[in-house]
Design an enzyme around this catalytic site. Sequence first.
Site, PDB file in Angstrom:
ATOM      1  N   HIS B 150     -31.892  22.978 -13.849  1.00 43.51           N
ATOM      2  CA  HIS B 150     -32.231  21.745 -13.128  1.00 43.51           C
ATOM      3  C   HIS B 150     -31.946  21.889 -11.613  1.00 43.51           C
ATOM      4  O   HIS B 150     -31.438  23.089 -11.243  1.00 43.51           O
ATOM      5  CB  HIS B 150     -31.319  20.501 -13.830  1.00 43.51           C
ATOM      6  CG  HIS B 150     -30.052  20.623 -13.386  1.00 43.51           C
ATOM      7  ND1 HIS B 150     -29.198  21.083 -14.370  1.00 43.51           N
ATOM      8  CD2 HIS B 150     -29.162  20.259 -12.150  1.00 43.51           C
ATOM      9  CE1 HIS B 150     -27.694  20.991 -13.750  1.00 43.51           C
ATOM     10  NE2 HIS B 150     -27.776  20.503 -12.711  1.00 43.51           N
ATOM     11  N   HIS B 206     -29.968  15.896 -17.878  1.00 45.56           N
ATOM     12  CA  HIS B 206     -30.941  16.122 -16.657  1.00 45.56           C
ATOM     13  C   HIS B 206     -31.851  17.284 -16.454  1.00 45.56           C
ATOM     14  O   HIS B 206     -31.590  18.373 -16.702  1.00 45.56           O
ATOM     15  CB  HIS B 206     -30.133  15.694 -15.374  1.00 45.56           C
ATOM     16  CG  HIS B 206     -29.120  16.630 -14.937  1.00 45.56           C
ATOM     17  ND1 HIS B 206     -28.360  17.404 -15.961  1.00 45.56           N
ATOM     18  CD2 HIS B 206     -28.557  17.162 -13.887  1.00 45.56           C
ATOM     19  CE1 HIS B 206     -27.553  18.075 -15.334  1.00 45.56           C
ATOM     20  NE2 HIS B 206     -27.423  17.812 -14.102  1.00 45.56           N
ATOM     21  N   HIS B 220     -28.180  21.542  -5.046  1.00 42.29           N
ATOM     22  CA  HIS B 220     -28.117  22.679  -5.487  1.00 42.29           C
ATOM     23  C   HIS B 220     -29.229  23.137  -6.511  1.00 42.29           C
ATOM     24  O   HIS B 220     -29.736  21.960  -6.983  1.00 42.29           O
ATOM     25  CB  HIS B 220     -26.665  22.702  -6.354  1.00 42.29           C
ATOM     26  CG  HIS B 220     -26.712  21.664  -7.517  1.00 42.29           C
ATOM     27  ND1 HIS B 220     -26.042  20.622  -7.440  1.00 42.29           N
ATOM     28  CD2 HIS B 220     -26.981  21.826  -8.879  1.00 42.29           C
ATOM     29  CE1 HIS B 220     -25.992  19.749  -8.619  1.00 42.29           C
ATOM     30  NE2 HIS B 220     -26.710  20.600  -9.481  1.00 42.29           N
ATOM     31  N   HIS B 252     -18.092  17.631 -15.751  1.00 40.88           N
ATOM     32  CA  HIS B 252     -18.694  16.345 -15.151  1.00 40.88           C
ATOM     33  C   HIS B 252     -18.482  15.423 -16.088  1.00 40.88           C
ATOM     34  O   HIS B 252     -18.509  15.496 -17.262  1.00 40.88           O
ATOM     35  CB  HIS B 252     -20.173  16.727 -14.922  1.00 40.88           C
ATOM     36  CG  HIS B 252     -20.527  17.660 -13.945  1.00 40.88           C
ATOM     37  ND1 HIS B 252     -20.310  17.372 -12.548  1.00 40.88           N
ATOM     38  CD2 HIS B 252     -21.773  18.608 -13.924  1.00 40.88           C
ATOM     39  CE1 HIS B 252     -20.878  18.499 -11.728  1.00 40.88           C
ATOM     40  NE2 HIS B 252     -21.549  19.215 -12.516  1.00 40.88           N
ATOM     41  N   TYR B 261     -19.484  25.092  -9.026  1.00 38.37           N
ATOM     42  CA  TYR B 261     -20.550  25.042  -7.691  1.00 38.37           C
ATOM     43  C   TYR B 261     -19.821  26.145  -6.840  1.00 38.37           C
ATOM     44  O   TYR B 261     -18.807  26.356  -6.531  1.00 38.37           O
ATOM     45  CB  TYR B 261     -20.270  23.642  -6.904  1.00 38.37           C
ATOM     46  CG  TYR B 261     -21.007  22.472  -7.679  1.00 38.37           C
ATOM     47  CD1 TYR B 261     -22.369  22.509  -7.821  1.00 38.37           C
ATOM     48  CD2 TYR B 261     -20.208  21.313  -8.095  1.00 38.37           C
ATOM     49  CE1 TYR B 261     -23.001  21.296  -8.592  1.00 38.37           C
ATOM     50  CE2 TYR B 261     -21.044  20.310  -8.973  1.00 38.37           C
ATOM     51  CZ  TYR B 261     -21.981  20.288  -9.085  1.00 38.37           C
ATOM     52  OH  TYR B 261     -22.908  19.259  -9.610  1.00 38.37           O
ATOM     53  N   GLU B 271     -25.104  26.090  -8.944  1.00 43.11           N
ATOM     54  CA  GLU B 271     -24.357  25.598 -10.080  1.00 43.11           C
ATOM     55  C   GLU B 271     -24.431  26.297 -11.447  1.00 43.11           C
ATOM     56  O   GLU B 271     -25.531  26.917 -11.402  1.00 43.11           O
ATOM     57  CB  GLU B 271     -24.554  24.118 -10.422  1.00 43.11           C
ATOM     58  CG  GLU B 271     -23.729  23.691 -11.578  1.00 43.11           C
ATOM     59  CD  GLU B 271     -23.856  22.169 -12.005  1.00 43.11           C
ATOM     60  OE1 GLU B 271     -25.191  21.866 -11.751  1.00 43.11           O
ATOM     61  OE2 GLU B 271     -23.194  21.467 -12.283  1.00 43.11           O
TER      62      GLU B 271
END
Lengths: 118, 314
Positions: B150, B206, B220, B252, B261, B271
């Site tokens: 993503h 996501h 990112h 997260h 990261y 990431e």
Amino acid sequence: MKDEPMSRAENIRFEVKILDTGEKFSCSASDHLLRAMLALGRKGIPSGCHGGGCGVCKVKVTRGTFTSLVMSRAHVSEEEERDGIVLACRVMPTSDLEVEVVGKLKKAITRPKAFGLV
Amino acid sequence: MGVMRIGHVNLRVLDMDAALGHYMNVMGMKETHRDAAGNVYLKCWDEWDKYSLMLTASDRAGMNHIAYKVEKDADLDVFKKRIEDYGTAVEIVPAGTLFACGRALKFNLPSGHEFYLYAEKEFVGKDVGVTNPAPWPTDKKGIAAHWLDHALLMCELNPEKGINKVQESTDFMMKVFDFHLAEQVVVGPNQDIKAATWLFRTSTPHDLAFVGGPVMGLHHIAFFLDEWNDVLKAADIMAMNNVKVDVTPQRHGITRGYTIYFFDPSGNRNETFAGLGYLAQPDMPTVTWTEDQLWRGIFYHTGEEAGAFTSVYT
């Protein structure tokens, strides 16, 4: 080749003074200013990507000499570079240095956030 | 019919050799093509299309464009009309405009980011093949990420001036392309300002995220790893290679993913994202994070801002 052996060149250290805070740290000729500052637990220059891309560690070198690597033109124009404005993560000292943190970005990252993220 | 997944990202890099060292030796991608202009195309071992990353040498870091793949060529005609009906300018670019891709739709998100949709890209195949495949390739390098998972795009957010490109871009993706809203951060005195959104088309939380910032940019791109132990080993490999790590392995709250990261040699944030998070479905209720808990959402263990997460991007 009569060049100095790399191991010896790496051992040469210079003193870097951050004029904004009076903070001083030593940096080897083979290291960039930002990593040396952080490795010694010092503070003063904002730390970001360490790749010359994000522009947050912008400083003006007011005294001394250095070599530098490529840095983003989105953050340092050719004119600024001629005036000694550089990204600390791209700069290796060749003498003792005095630097000033360039104000706008310093403010941007220390400003309180009004809406959580901005 | 519809958008399937992220297809590729075109990143600008300051030093191509350094960038290739990072994406090939550390991330474990392989070069699949180099064009006359010097652009280099790379794929991960578990991907089957020709490339998921296009690197372009430039004097500044950041993202040139992002592209998603739709299921069928005819979908492009449907989406072209929907984009126009929404009031957004769109053009069809011929096959080959995007290297090794069929015709594509080109437009800008309300945030300004250049966006492409395409239906066809040259097939290469996974490194392990499709007949009695091994679970991973024996010639893998470095972290050996599975696939580009993503991207998170920074969108201008200035509530005092009434500017919220997070809201506008989210509405656009949901109304025009049927993206679903998995999670959101709401801020402001009435908790009604969308400051960040996580949107999906696949079955993970996501495929695209928007976060508000002072100016648009790339926050990112994320690469997929299987699980937590892979995240730990990935961090080891980053340290061995002097990669600048922004945030060490963490969970997260938002999406529940396991993360690191870090930055590529030009300062573009990467990431590694591991784990499913959870099964995302179109009828799933949206998860909301409030302003007082937004850092708990982003970095679950500390609940505090870490690294240069919102202040630094390209």
